[in-house]
Design an enzyme around this catalytic site. Sequence first.
Site, short mmCIF file in Angstrom:
data_model
loop_
_atom_site.label_atom_id
_atom_site.label_comp_id
_atom_site.label_asym_id
_atom_site.label_seq_id
_atom_site.Cartn_x
_atom_site.Cartn_y
_atom_site.Cartn_z
N GLU A 107 22.83 15.19 8.93
CA GLU A 107 22.95 14.50 10.04
C GLU A 107 24.29 14.05 10.43
O GLU A 107 25.32 14.81 11.30
CB GLU A 107 21.92 13.65 11.18
CG GLU A 107 20.69 14.13 11.18
CD GLU A 107 21.08 15.94 11.72
OE1 GLU A 107 21.78 16.17 13.29
OE2 GLU A 107 20.40 16.72 11.40
N SER A 118 21.16 32.81 49.65
CA SER A 118 21.13 33.09 51.19
C SER A 118 19.99 32.36 50.94
O SER A 118 19.13 32.07 51.57
CB SER A 118 20.37 34.72 50.68
OG SER A 118 21.62 35.58 51.26
#
Length: 745
Positions: free
Chosen positions: A151, A418
């Site tokens: 990492e 809408s």
Amino acid sequence: MAETAADRNGSRPVQDPFNQEDRPRKRSNFLLRIDSWIDSSIWNAGFRVGEIWEEITIFFRRFRTRGVWKAVFEVAGEGMNAGTAGFVLLLALALPAFEETSGNWQARDDFAVTFLDRYGTEIGHRGIIHEDSVPVDQLPDHFVKAVLATEDRRFFEHFGIDFFGLTRAMTENVKANSVVQGGSTITQQLAKNLFLTNERTLERKIKEAFLAFWLEANLPKKEILRLYLDRAYMGGGTFGAAAAAQFYFGKDITEVSIAEAAMLAGLFKAPARYAPHINLPAARARANEVLSNLVQGNLMTEGQVIGARRNPASVIDRGDHEAPDYFLDWAFEEVKRIAGGFDQHSLVVRTTIDPGMQEAAEAAVETSLRQEGERYRASQAALVLIEHGGAVRAMVGGRDYGESQFNRASRALRQPGSSFKIFPYALAMEKGMTPDSTIVDAPIHWGNWNPKNYNGGYSGRVDMKSAFARSINTVPVRLAKEQLGEDAIGQIMGIAKKFGVETPIRRDVTIPIGTSEMTVLDQATAYAVFPAGGVQSRRHGIAQIVNYKGDVLYDFARDEPPAERVLSETANNSMNQMLTRVPYAGTARRAAVDGVLTGGKTGTTQAYRDAWFCGFTGNFTAAVWFGNDDYTSSNRMTGGSLPAMTFKRLMDYAHQGIELRAIPGVDNPLPAPGAAPLVASAATDADGNALPALQRPRSLNRDTTTVLRNLADAFERAKPLGAAGRLAAAPLQTSPELVPNTVER
């Protein structure tokens, strides 16, 4: 010359010291002196400044450079100017990031919560149990090295951001023409886990960088590493390395072998892809990469890892363990909001989630994306299902929680298009209009804004129900501008808030056609008002909170106020009459559930970025969204396509074997007593082909469920008496209306 009487008397006239004729002259002289002093002072100051500037210029002439050095100093000067401007910009960008650290940020997750579903079955955990947190010094050395090698190899050397590592990752990605390495440090990942979300935006990355610097300045390296190992998602619904070791290997983190440590370290990158209980071969291949990283990073030798390569780790068989992680993340936030004032933070929480509904919702979303996602260029979706009464029964926050923990159902803000039109229409119904009232569909201007209809044309005079079913854009704008009265935009914002919308609505003339962003959860909450008869839907995911002693600390039915009416019965009935036309004569024909009256509204935003269907039956309300995380346009996907199809597929499942409720104000085609039950037809894809039907297990009817719940409540109220442990139960209410004549199995 004639002699005056005063002269004859030998006297002179005395001059008046307050002579009114002298005062203007004296005042004028005084002002002239002041003006002269000001002029001379300014001139002298300017002259002196000029002298000083000339002296400075003469002094610096000795430093004048020529040739290459002149270019160097010019660049340096411009760099200083740019640096100053950049510093001001960085400060402006840093302020929002540092706001995330306000308060006691380390205590935000100071909860240990066990979650149960609506039936009392354990479904997951959230929070940090600090007693189980293992200091870095006590972790196995090979595990820490495996994490760092994979990492962040330069974790103990950089100050939050590894510019060398970032450059290396970019180079490798360019060579591979794809993303093969990440440049984020452990500190950056911790900043994201603690303060931010997984949303892929430039704003989030900027905040992440500043927060990484802030963490490095405020915490020692080992504490940063400990927090990272405690809070990272590790797949299978587990957070933290300690929980993952127990889940996958059934042992304490301090006891894992090199092979097991490598497998755990490989989960940080993509826990969904490499989770060993789902894909053991992929997990072992990833663990082998971690072992190679250990050797390449000079943290271990090949001889030390050869045993782990030859004997890879094995895991406990967990079967198909799937937790509703998106829902649990949202429910955990709700627990912290509700229980923030409690003196106890170790809690058991009964939620409203229905495992069957959740599984069906996930299957409906995944099926739609697999079969039609590529065709419509849509890669993500979100869905929320609410039962009548406000209980959230299912929540899908994205396609894959392991790939991205960002909850698109409760956190993502998207334009509703809408589907937002229910608010101006509801206000119009409240002010006396009806579905049969007429209004003009024609060009309209509001300031510099000129809204257009989807098809580019206009229909002239139309009735409200037709305008709503056809989703004509000019009509809600005309309602807001001409029919709703003073401060129409404020009224629309107000009714949205009353309906349960928690996202702030922007004050803008364009909001009648849905330009202000909302969440999927807010949409479902608002639409649930209509089948509730115009009263608040009271959406909730927490039914009850108890401590480990069994004391009830919170009960939704007991502690929450009753629902308030937010829309009159007449207006609500009118809205339902219009909403139930949309799936049968409007833009959402693929959402109509055969045999179950359905209402709802589609929504499609500009450039086809977002597609919505929000709808309901008498029993359930659901909001469905499809789109892309990066806001790219879809391939002309509308709310009547994938969202409507997904809604129908889920509702087909949800309405099997239950008693149908009527939608208020609408003549519901419900079956007569003793008649054959209504059966929903199979969902279809975009070409009309039938999709595989989801089969819902047979369940008890509503009356039977009510009796069983009363029995459970009676036993909970029972008190032990005497040494023999006899129970004196409270009287059980068995009124005739609660006892069914027949019981379905």
